[in-house]
Design a protein around this motif. Structure first.
Motif, mmCIF file in Angstrom:
data_model
loop_
_atom_site.group_PDB
_atom_site.id
_atom_site.type_symbol
_atom_site.label_atom_id
_atom_site.label_comp_id
_atom_site.label_asym_id
_atom_site.label_seq_id
_atom_site.Cartn_x
_atom_site.Cartn_y
_atom_site.Cartn_z
ATOM 1 N N ILE A 63 0.844 -1.193 0.000
ATOM 2 C CA ILE A 63 0.000 0.000 0.000
ATOM 3 C C ILE A 63 0.881 1.245 0.000
ATOM 4 N N LYS A 64 0.312 2.340 -0.481
ATOM 5 C CA LYS A 64 1.000 3.628 -0.472
ATOM 6 C C LYS A 64 0.937 4.217 0.939
ATOM 7 N N CYS A 65 1.957 4.958 1.300
ATOM 8 C CA CYS A 65 2.007 5.576 2.633
ATOM 9 C C CYS A 65 0.858 6.553 2.853
ATOM 10 N N ASP A 66 0.367 7.158 1.780
ATOM 11 C CA ASP A 66 -0.753 8.097 1.893
ATOM 12 C C ASP A 66 -2.044 7.420 2.345
ATOM 13 N N ASP A 67 -2.129 6.091 2.202
ATOM 14 C CA ASP A 67 -3.329 5.344 2.588
ATOM 15 C C ASP A 67 -3.318 4.904 4.054
ATOM 16 N N ILE A 68 -2.272 5.271 4.775
ATOM 17 C CA ILE A 68 -2.136 4.856 6.175
ATOM 18 C C ILE A 68 -2.702 5.933 7.089
ATOM 19 N N THR A 69 -3.568 5.522 8.003
ATOM 20 C CA THR A 69 -4.161 6.428 8.984
ATOM 21 C C THR A 69 -3.272 6.465 10.221
ATOM 22 N N ASP A 70 -2.965 7.653 10.710
ATOM 23 C CA ASP A 70 -2.146 7.780 11.908
ATOM 24 C C ASP A 70 -2.979 7.420 13.132
ATOM 25 N N GLN A 71 -2.606 6.338 13.806
ATOM 26 C CA GLN A 71 -3.281 5.878 15.019
ATOM 27 C C GLN A 71 -2.210 5.659 16.099
ATOM 28 N N PRO A 72 -1.873 6.682 16.877
ATOM 29 C CA PRO A 72 -0.796 6.570 17.867
ATOM 30 C C PRO A 72 -0.976 5.431 18.870
ATOM 31 N N GLN A 73 -2.195 5.021 19.163
ATOM 32 C CA GLN A 73 -2.402 3.945 20.131
ATOM 33 C C GLN A 73 -1.978 2.591 19.588
ATOM 34 N N LEU A 74 -1.790 2.449 18.282
ATOM 35 C CA LEU A 74 -1.368 1.182 17.696
ATOM 36 C C LEU A 74 0.149 1.035 17.659
ATOM 37 N N HIS A 75 0.876 2.107 17.868
ATOM 38 C CA HIS A 75 2.319 2.065 17.717
ATOM 39 C C HIS A 75 2.983 1.181 18.764
ATOM 40 N N THR A 76 4.055 0.539 18.362
ATOM 41 C CA THR A 76 4.799 -0.359 19.226
ATOM 42 C C THR A 76 5.171 0.340 20.537
#
Length: 63
Positions: A44-57
């Motif tokens: 997928i393209k990076c533009d299709d990624i939603t920023d969700q800080p709670q999912l980050h490692t």
């Protein structure tokens, strides 16, 4: 999201649902992801990624 903010192994949210980044392709501004539910892999393209800080490692606590 910006490609510079992404890391291999990071959890993200996109149209395919929640997924883990397997590989980063800076030349094409895309990532290979593995879906959390069915383990299918997609590019997928990076533009299709939603920023969700709670999912980050390392962010396993919700407030």
């Amino acid at each position: 999201m910006q490609i510079k903010d992404l890391k291999q192994g990071m959890w993200i949210e996109c149209q395919q649902g929640v997924a883990k980044i397997i590989s980063i392709d800076q030349a094409h501004n895309s990532v290979i992801i593995e879906n959390r539910d069915d383990h299918t892999r997609n590019t997928i393209k990076c533009d299709d990624i939603t920023d969700q800080p709670q999912l980050h490692t390392g962010c396993d606590s919700y407030y």
